[in-house]
Design a protein around this motif. Structure first.
Motif, PDB file in Angstrom:
ATOM      1  N   ALA A 166       0.826  -1.206   0.000  1.00  0.00           N
ATOM      2  CA  ALA A 166       0.000   0.000   0.000  1.00  0.00           C
ATOM      3  C   ALA A 166       0.866   1.264   0.000  1.00  0.00           C
ATOM      4  O   ALA A 166       0.579   2.226  -0.717  1.00  0.00           O
ATOM      5  CB  ALA A 166      -0.942  -0.006   1.200  1.00  0.00           C
ATOM      6  N   PHE A 195       2.084   1.790  -3.442  1.00  0.00           N
ATOM      7  CA  PHE A 195       1.059   2.392  -4.299  1.00  0.00           C
ATOM      8  C   PHE A 195       0.896   3.884  -4.000  1.00  0.00           C
ATOM      9  O   PHE A 195       0.704   4.691  -4.907  1.00  0.00           O
ATOM     10  CB  PHE A 195      -0.295   1.697  -4.113  1.00  0.00           C
ATOM     11  N   GLU A 196       0.954   4.240  -2.721  1.00  0.00           N
ATOM     12  CA  GLU A 196       0.720   5.630  -2.315  1.00  0.00           C
ATOM     13  C   GLU A 196       1.900   6.551  -2.636  1.00  0.00           C
ATOM     14  O   GLU A 196       1.697   7.695  -3.036  1.00  0.00           O
ATOM     15  CB  GLU A 196       0.437   5.706  -0.811  1.00  0.00           C
ATOM     16  N   TYR A 209      -6.264  -1.355  -4.483  1.00  0.00           N
ATOM     17  CA  TYR A 209      -5.844  -0.227  -5.320  1.00  0.00           C
ATOM     18  C   TYR A 209      -6.295  -0.377  -6.780  1.00  0.00           C
ATOM     19  O   TYR A 209      -6.456   0.609  -7.481  1.00  0.00           O
ATOM     20  CB  TYR A 209      -4.336  -0.002  -5.226  1.00  0.00           C
TER      21      TYR A 209
END
Length: 157
Positions: free
Chosen positions: A59, A62-63, A154
């Motif tokens: 995560a 992805f961020e 996501y």
């Protein structure tokens, strides 16, 4: 509250809960025994620790991007947690198995030899917890679970 809007931590928590829950049906399929206590225990398939840290790292990737320093921190954190799960924690569980066996054999021996009339029968020796760590396959499946949770989130939302 900003914490409730932090997607990486929410996915990590979800991954822990999902991995803990899925242990029950996996154990049922493998042993034909239903054991709800697995939902709150350490060890077993899949590793919820591995699911949590890989979900978090994925995560964060992805961020912030896979080239960010914070992703590097999260990835290294995940690697250390998974290494520990298969190393130190697994060995501690194996030691607990042997210590429990020695304690049980010594108890039988002393009861037979001395009959320990002063020993209260209600005094039970609490065995050490033996399911502490993970086999490499359990860590791998936990890691895969965590990665899939974040990737699915996501890509779907």
């Amino acid at each position: 509250m900003a914490l409730l809007q932090n997607t990486p931590i929410l996915l990590s928590i979800f991954s822990i809960l999902f991995a803990q829950f899925i242990k029950v049906p996996i154990h049922l399929i493998a042993t034909k025994k239903l054991d709800w206590s697995l939902m709150t225990s350490t060890g077993g398939m899949p590793s919820s620790h591995s699911a949590a840290v890989t979900s978090l790292a994925t995560a964060v990737g992805f961020e912030t991007g896979m080239d960010s320093p914070i992703f590097a921190v999260a990835a290294m954190f995940a690697a250390i947690v998974m290494y520990d799960a298969t190393g130190v924690r697994w060995q501690a569980g194996q030691h607990a198995v042997i210590i429990n066996r020695i304690r049980n054999e010594l108890t039988v021996f002393f009861n037979e030899v001395k009959h320990w009339p002063e020993k209260n029968e209600d005094e039970k020796i609490k065995e050490l917890k033996t399911l502490l760590g993970h086999k490499p396959s359990e860590v791998f499946m936990g890691a895969l679970t965590g990665i899939l949770v974040s990737v699915l989130f996501y890509n779907l939302f």
